[in-house]
Design a protein around this motif. Sequence first.
Motif, PDB file in Angstrom:
ATOM      1  N   ASN A 131       0.830  -1.209   0.000  1.00 38.97           N
ATOM      2  CA  ASN A 131       0.000   0.000   0.000  1.00 38.97           C
ATOM      3  C   ASN A 131       0.868   1.265   0.000  1.00 38.97           C
ATOM      4  O   ASN A 131       0.540   2.257  -0.667  1.00 38.97           O
ATOM      5  CB  ASN A 131      -0.920  -0.002   1.212  1.00 38.97           C
ATOM      6  N   ASP A 132       1.974   1.227   0.731  1.00 45.45           N
ATOM      7  CA  ASP A 132       2.884   2.371   0.755  1.00 45.45           C
ATOM      8  C   ASP A 132       3.493   2.623  -0.626  1.00 45.45           C
ATOM      9  O   ASP A 132       3.644   3.768  -1.058  1.00 45.45           O
ATOM     10  CB  ASP A 132       4.003   2.138   1.782  1.00 45.45           C
ATOM     11  N   VAL A 133       3.853   1.524  -1.308  1.00 40.15           N
ATOM     12  CA  VAL A 133       4.418   1.658  -2.663  1.00 40.15           C
ATOM     13  C   VAL A 133       3.396   2.283  -3.606  1.00 40.15           C
ATOM     14  O   VAL A 133       3.729   3.160  -4.418  1.00 40.15           O
ATOM     15  CB  VAL A 133       4.884   0.284  -3.181  1.00 40.15           C
ATOM     16  N   ASN A 135       0.997   4.268  -2.860  1.00 44.09           N
ATOM     17  CA  ASN A 135       0.821   5.676  -2.514  1.00 44.09           C
ATOM     18  C   ASN A 135       1.967   6.542  -3.044  1.00 44.09           C
ATOM     19  O   ASN A 135       1.759   7.710  -3.397  1.00 44.09           O
ATOM     20  CB  ASN A 135       0.710   5.827  -0.996  1.00 44.09           C
ATOM     21  N   LYS A 136       3.163   5.974  -3.119  1.00 47.77           N
ATOM     22  CA  LYS A 136       4.321   6.733  -3.603  1.00 47.77           C
ATOM     23  C   LYS A 136       4.385   6.798  -5.124  1.00 47.77           C
ATOM     24  O   LYS A 136       4.988   7.716  -5.683  1.00 47.77           O
ATOM     25  CB  LYS A 136       5.611   6.105  -3.071  1.00 47.77           C
ATOM     26  N   ALA A 137       3.809   5.803  -5.800  1.00 48.26           N
ATOM     27  CA  ALA A 137       3.927   5.716  -7.260  1.00 48.26           C
ATOM     28  C   ALA A 137       3.087   6.783  -7.949  1.00 48.26           C
ATOM     29  O   ALA A 137       2.053   7.237  -7.422  1.00 48.26           O
ATOM     30  CB  ALA A 137       3.502   4.335  -7.730  1.00 48.26           C
ATOM     31  N   ASP A 138       3.546   7.185  -9.143  1.00 44.06           N
ATOM     32  CA  ASP A 138       2.745   8.110  -9.938  1.00 44.06           C
ATOM     33  C   ASP A 138       1.565   7.360 -10.549  1.00 44.06           C
ATOM     34  O   ASP A 138       1.444   6.141 -10.414  1.00 44.06           O
ATOM     35  CB  ASP A 138       3.599   8.767 -11.028  1.00 44.06           C
ATOM     36  N   THR A 141       2.523   4.507 -13.149  1.00 39.68           N
ATOM     37  CA  THR A 141       3.200   3.384 -12.482  1.00 39.68           C
ATOM     38  C   THR A 141       2.229   2.643 -11.570  1.00 39.68           C
ATOM     39  O   THR A 141       2.257   1.402 -11.489  1.00 39.68           O
ATOM     40  CB  THR A 141       4.402   3.899 -11.662  1.00 39.68           C
ATOM     41  N   LYS A 142       1.382   3.384 -10.892  1.00 32.20           N
ATOM     42  CA  LYS A 142       0.408   2.756 -10.006  1.00 32.20           C
ATOM     43  C   LYS A 142      -0.531   1.845 -10.794  1.00 32.20           C
ATOM     44  O   LYS A 142      -0.846   0.730 -10.346  1.00 32.20           O
ATOM     45  CB  LYS A 142      -0.394   3.834  -9.278  1.00 32.20           C
ATOM     46  N   ALA A 316      10.514   0.037  -0.918  1.00 34.01           N
ATOM     47  CA  ALA A 316       9.490   1.050  -1.204  1.00 34.01           C
ATOM     48  C   ALA A 316       9.834   1.920  -2.408  1.00 34.01           C
ATOM     49  O   ALA A 316       9.578   3.136  -2.414  1.00 34.01           O
ATOM     50  CB  ALA A 316       9.259   1.921   0.032  1.00 34.01           C
ATOM     51  N   GLN A 317      10.420   1.299  -3.440  1.00 31.99           N
ATOM     52  CA  GLN A 317      10.716   2.014  -4.687  1.00 31.99           C
ATOM     53  C   GLN A 317       9.790   1.462  -5.772  1.00 31.99           C
ATOM     54  O   GLN A 317       9.962   0.313  -6.201  1.00 31.99           O
ATOM     55  CB  GLN A 317      12.176   1.833  -5.086  1.00 31.99           C
ATOM     56  N   PRO A 318       8.818   2.235  -6.217  1.00 28.14           N
ATOM     57  CA  PRO A 318       7.819   1.730  -7.170  1.00 28.14           C
ATOM     58  C   PRO A 318       8.418   1.113  -8.423  1.00 28.14           C
ATOM     59  O   PRO A 318       7.933   0.088  -8.901  1.00 28.14           O
ATOM     60  CB  PRO A 318       7.005   2.984  -7.495  1.00 28.14           C
TER      61      PRO A 318
END
Length: 364
Positions: A131-133, A135-138, A141-142, A316-318
Amino acid sequence: MMHRFNSERAKGEKAVYEVRHEPRSRLKKEVRYEPRQILKSKARHVVNHQVSYGVSHRAMDKVPGETMDKLPQGAIADISTAGRPQTKRITSLRLLVPLVIVFSLILNLSLPTITEAAGIELGVTAQKAWNDVLNKADRQTKASLQRAYENVGSLEGQGKTWEQKTKALHTSNMAELKRLQASIRQTDEKKIASLTQSLERTQARYEPLFALYTAVNKQLDAARATKNKEWTAVVRAQADTLKPAVQLAREEIRMKKSELAEARKRKNTEIKRLRSMLSGADSVKRQIQTAKKQVSLTKERYSNVLKQFKQSLKQAQPSRVLSSLNQLVSATEKWTSTKQHVYTLEQKVSNHYIKVNQELAKRK
């Protein structure tokens, strides 16, 4: 005038007294919705009417118009609404029940869709990292992450389906194999049994003839031993008469024995042919064993890639997670395809057994 006033006042006080001293059970039963001050007001203002004490709101609706006109406006409003709130609440609840049922049905219908869209089964920690990934992704990418995530879940579901179908088909093939083996052993069994019975009946039918012919030949030998020409001639005539019938009987028995032996020979040949045809599935079974080993290898690769994916979640790097997830999609697809291949081979075995069964059916 004063006397009339006092009389009306006495009547009012008597009404109040009787209302106050009414049995508690009756008051509790009939005066549920009316405040105390309304009862007093009714007792004071009822004139030239028979007062019904402890009346409920339904009875007050039947009070004559003159009496209602003489009641204070506030009292009239209280009487008209005192017994209504509970009824209105019950009506409102009845209206809400169908809405709750409809909402529940809609929710239940939507649950399978949510389940089908599920992706990889993750633990609590891994799920939080995922879920954190996200949230960080554009945005792009998401979308790619979610699509790959759902692809893995879909492929895993397909793999389970192929496993179940393969297991069911394999069980069916094993049962069919036993049935075919039993059927092959019984090839031409009815025909052999019929020929055997025919031979036994023929032998039994000619048994008396053979016994008589044997007895006559023994008498002939005895007559020759005594050198009695007349007796010898008579016995020889009997033997000559029986001889053609005996020869025909022996020929018929010989033919039946030959027919039975030929049938048994054909049966053995046919059994060998059918068993050879049945064993044609053995090569496919060997391919299945090889394919199962391949399934184990692809499963091991899937497990390793899944571990790598979970490790990438911690970073945590998308972009790295997406790369690892794409590898997981490839590994899962390979694993699922090997399971499908095993099912395809099981189908070949099943088709082979169908052909053998058709051959058996021709001989019936």
